[in-house]
Scaffold this motif. Structure first.
Motif, PDB file in Angstrom:
ATOM      1  N   PHE A 136       8.062  17.072 -33.664  1.00  0.00           N
ATOM      2  CA  PHE A 136       7.906  16.614 -32.281  1.00  0.00           C
ATOM      3  C   PHE A 136       7.926  17.801 -31.319  1.00  0.00           C
ATOM      4  CE2 PHE A 136       9.886  15.633 -28.227  1.00  0.00           C
ATOM      5  CZ  PHE A 136       9.071  14.615 -27.745  1.00  0.00           C
ATOM      6  N   LEU A 137       8.901  18.693 -31.474  1.00  0.00           N
ATOM      7  CA  LEU A 137       9.025  19.851 -30.585  1.00  0.00           C
ATOM      8  C   LEU A 137       7.821  20.780 -30.708  1.00  0.00           C
ATOM      9  CD1 LEU A 137      12.838  20.560 -31.094  1.00  0.00           C
ATOM     10  CD2 LEU A 137      11.744  19.449 -29.124  1.00  0.00           C
ATOM     11  N   ASN A 190       9.262  31.140 -42.342  1.00  0.00           N
ATOM     12  CA  ASN A 190       9.627  29.747 -42.551  1.00  0.00           C
ATOM     13  C   ASN A 190      10.729  29.313 -41.586  1.00  0.00           C
ATOM     14  OD1 ASN A 190       9.408  27.227 -43.735  1.00  0.00           O
ATOM     15  ND2 ASN A 190      10.969  27.674 -45.268  1.00  0.00           N
ATOM     16  N   GLY A 191      10.500  29.620 -40.304  1.00  0.00           N
ATOM     17  CA  GLY A 191      11.488  29.287 -39.292  1.00  0.00           C
ATOM     18  C   GLY A 191      10.843  28.967 -37.966  1.00  0.00           C
ATOM     19  N   PHE A 192      11.670  28.848 -36.945  1.00  0.00           N
ATOM     20  CA  PHE A 192      11.209  28.409 -35.638  1.00  0.00           C
ATOM     21  C   PHE A 192      11.799  29.289 -34.549  1.00  0.00           C
ATOM     22  CE2 PHE A 192      11.265  25.020 -38.665  1.00  0.00           C
ATOM     23  CZ  PHE A 192      10.024  24.423 -38.491  1.00  0.00           C
ATOM     24  N   VAL A 193      11.067  29.378 -33.443  1.00  0.00           N
ATOM     25  CA  VAL A 193      11.492  30.142 -32.288  1.00  0.00           C
ATOM     26  C   VAL A 193      11.046  29.389 -31.040  1.00  0.00           C
ATOM     27  CG1 VAL A 193       9.411  31.584 -32.199  1.00  0.00           C
ATOM     28  CG2 VAL A 193      11.549  32.480 -31.307  1.00  0.00           C
ATOM     29  N   ALA A 194      11.795  29.535 -29.955  1.00  0.00           N
ATOM     30  CA  ALA A 194      11.437  28.865 -28.701  1.00  0.00           C
ATOM     31  C   ALA A 194      10.159  29.464 -28.131  1.00  0.00           C
ATOM     32  CB  ALA A 194      12.574  28.995 -27.698  1.00  0.00           C
ATOM     33  N   CYS A 195       9.378  28.634 -27.470  1.00  0.00           N
ATOM     34  CA  CYS A 195       8.141  29.071 -26.828  1.00  0.00           C
ATOM     35  C   CYS A 195       8.452  29.565 -25.415  1.00  0.00           C
ATOM     36  CB  CYS A 195       7.154  27.910 -26.761  1.00  0.00           C
ATOM     37  SG  CYS A 195       5.618  28.311 -25.919  1.00  0.00           S
ATOM     38  N   ASN A 196       7.812  30.662 -25.013  1.00  0.00           N
ATOM     39  CA  ASN A 196       8.003  31.208 -23.669  1.00  0.00           C
ATOM     40  C   ASN A 196       7.313  30.377 -22.591  1.00  0.00           C
ATOM     41  OD1 ASN A 196       9.464  33.289 -24.730  1.00  0.00           O
ATOM     42  ND2 ASN A 196       7.850  34.805 -24.555  1.00  0.00           N
ATOM     43  N   HIS A 197       6.332  29.568 -22.977  1.00  0.00           N
ATOM     44  CA  HIS A 197       5.588  28.727 -22.036  1.00  0.00           C
ATOM     45  C   HIS A 197       5.619  27.284 -22.536  1.00  0.00           C
ATOM     46  CE1 HIS A 197       4.114  32.293 -20.000  1.00  0.00           C
ATOM     47  NE2 HIS A 197       3.853  32.788 -21.191  1.00  0.00           N
ATOM     48  N   PRO A 198       6.791  26.653 -22.490  1.00  0.00           N
ATOM     49  CA  PRO A 198       6.929  25.322 -23.083  1.00  0.00           C
ATOM     50  C   PRO A 198       6.025  24.285 -22.439  1.00  0.00           C
ATOM     51  CG  PRO A 198       8.848  25.857 -21.753  1.00  0.00           C
ATOM     52  CD  PRO A 198       8.000  27.093 -21.815  1.00  0.00           C
ATOM     53  N   GLY A 199       5.403  23.508 -23.301  1.00  0.00           N
ATOM     54  CA  GLY A 199       4.591  22.403 -22.825  1.00  0.00           C
ATOM     55  C   GLY A 199       3.182  22.772 -22.402  1.00  0.00           C
ATOM     56  N   GLU A 200       2.845  24.055 -22.413  1.00  0.00           N
ATOM     57  CA  GLU A 200       1.504  24.505 -22.032  1.00  0.00           C
ATOM     58  C   GLU A 200       0.697  24.815 -23.286  1.00  0.00           C
ATOM     59  OE1 GLU A 200       1.738  27.945 -19.536  1.00  0.00           O
ATOM     60  OE2 GLU A 200       3.273  27.059 -18.257  1.00  0.00           O
ATOM     61  N   ALA A 201      -0.544  24.376 -23.325  1.00  0.00           N
ATOM     62  CA  ALA A 201      -1.417  24.717 -24.448  1.00  0.00           C
ATOM     63  C   ALA A 201      -1.839  26.176 -24.308  1.00  0.00           C
ATOM     64  CB  ALA A 201      -2.645  23.811 -24.460  1.00  0.00           C
ATOM     65  N   PHE A 249       7.084  23.108 -27.364  1.00  0.00           N
ATOM     66  CA  PHE A 249       8.362  23.673 -26.940  1.00  0.00           C
ATOM     67  C   PHE A 249       8.843  24.788 -27.866  1.00  0.00           C
ATOM     68  CE2 PHE A 249       9.181  19.128 -25.358  1.00  0.00           C
ATOM     69  CZ  PHE A 249       8.517  19.376 -24.171  1.00  0.00           C
ATOM     70  N   ILE A 250       8.336  24.798 -29.099  1.00  0.00           N
ATOM     71  CA  ILE A 250       8.728  25.805 -30.074  1.00  0.00           C
ATOM     72  C   ILE A 250       7.488  26.272 -30.835  1.00  0.00           C
ATOM     73  CG2 ILE A 250      11.079  24.904 -30.353  1.00  0.00           C
ATOM     74  CD1 ILE A 250      10.181  23.633 -33.009  1.00  0.00           C
ATOM     75  N   HIS A 251       7.635  27.396 -31.537  1.00  0.00           N
ATOM     76  CA  HIS A 251       6.600  27.902 -32.438  1.00  0.00           C
ATOM     77  C   HIS A 251       7.184  27.940 -33.846  1.00  0.00           C
ATOM     78  CE1 HIS A 251       3.904  29.189 -29.277  1.00  0.00           C
ATOM     79  NE2 HIS A 251       4.878  29.888 -28.714  1.00  0.00           N
ATOM     80  N   ARG A 252       6.340  27.702 -34.827  1.00  0.00           N
ATOM     81  CA  ARG A 252       6.727  27.874 -36.225  1.00  0.00           C
ATOM     82  C   ARG A 252       6.320  29.283 -36.629  1.00  0.00           C
ATOM     83  NH1 ARG A 252       8.127  25.744 -40.913  1.00  0.00           N
ATOM     84  NH2 ARG A 252       7.036  26.391 -42.798  1.00  0.00           N
ATOM     85  N   THR A 264      19.314  26.114 -19.887  1.00  0.00           N
ATOM     86  CA  THR A 264      19.334  24.918 -19.040  1.00  0.00           C
ATOM     87  C   THR A 264      17.977  24.698 -18.381  1.00  0.00           C
ATOM     88  OG1 THR A 264      21.692  25.206 -18.638  1.00  0.00           O
ATOM     89  CG2 THR A 264      20.484  23.807 -17.085  1.00  0.00           C
ATOM     90  N   GLU A 265      17.373  25.754 -17.868  1.00  0.00           N
ATOM     91  CA  GLU A 265      16.058  25.644 -17.231  1.00  0.00           C
ATOM     92  C   GLU A 265      15.000  25.200 -18.239  1.00  0.00           C
ATOM     93  OE1 GLU A 265      15.377  29.450 -15.419  1.00  0.00           O
ATOM     94  OE2 GLU A 265      16.813  29.077 -13.805  1.00  0.00           O
ATOM     95  N   ALA A 266      15.039  25.757 -19.453  1.00  0.00           N
ATOM     96  CA  ALA A 266      14.070  25.374 -20.486  1.00  0.00           C
ATOM     97  C   ALA A 266      14.251  23.915 -20.890  1.00  0.00           C
ATOM     98  CB  ALA A 266      14.197  26.291 -21.703  1.00  0.00           C
ATOM     99  N   LEU A 267      15.485  23.456 -21.004  1.00  0.00           N
ATOM    100  CA  LEU A 267      15.735  22.055 -21.344  1.00  0.00           C
ATOM    101  C   LEU A 267      15.277  21.129 -20.225  1.00  0.00           C
ATOM    102  CD1 LEU A 267      19.240  22.417 -23.025  1.00  0.00           C
ATOM    103  CD2 LEU A 267      17.091  21.785 -24.168  1.00  0.00           C
TER     104      LEU A 267
END
Length: 168
Positions: free
Chosen positions: A81-82, A95-106, A87-90, A19-22
């Motif tokens: 887009f994500l 050949n998959g995706f995982v959530a980023c620990n620091h979403p939205g930050e370069a 928000f995610i890493h490839r 919820t916090e990440a969303l």
């Protein structure tokens, strides 16, 4: 009884983190003037809830219903887009995706991937980033993104007899 209590506590933590990440993703999108559509949000939520890597076709399976099938191009556009929003890493090697620990930050990313249990640990070591910059500079190479993937065994899997599955 204790196992069930631990399971419930763990589920609450995961739900709160999701919820916090969303919420963070919503704020970042609003600040950037882009839309986190309901489908993009559902995809991000599924990535966040997945322990380890999730593939595009897993997302299609998870998010499609009997009366509405989500097509691959739609999933790939949402994933693009994500990724673009950070928000995610490839995970190229899987050949998959995982959530980023620091979403939205370069940021540059180092991903340690356990080949036995699938756990992925995200790090941001500055000394590796500097070494990559120096090596690229010596070769006259302009880096556009930095994601380093390391495969091996996590602390929990080392010495337990659990071995990674054989490589094809």
């Amino acid at each position: 009884m204790l196992e069930r209590l631990h399971f419930i506590q763990e589920a609450i933590v995961v739900t709160t983190q999701t919820t916090e990440a969303l919420d963070t993703a919503e704020r970042v999108c609003a600040r950037r003037g882009v839309r986190l559509t309901s489908l993009r949000r559902r995809i991000l939520e599924q990535v966040l809830k997945t322990d380890g890597v999730i593939k595009a076709y897993d997302l299609i399976h998870e998010l499609s219903s009997a009366d509405h099938s989500i097509k691959p191009p739609t999933i790939y556009r949402s994933l693009a887009f994500l990724l673009e929003q950070g928000f995610i890493h490839r995970i190229e090697s899987l050949n998959g995706f995982v959530a980023c620990n620091h979403p939205g930050e370069a940021h540059e990313t180092l991903l340690m991937i356990c080949d036995s249990c699938g756990h992925i640990h995200e790090m941001h070591p500055q000394d590796i980033s500097a070494a990559l910059d120096q090596a690229a500079g010596q070769e006259g190479f302009a880096i556009s993104t930095k994601v380093v993937e390391l495969h091996g065994l996590c602390r929990g899997c080392q010495g337990t007899g659990r071995e990674p599955p054989p490589q094809p």
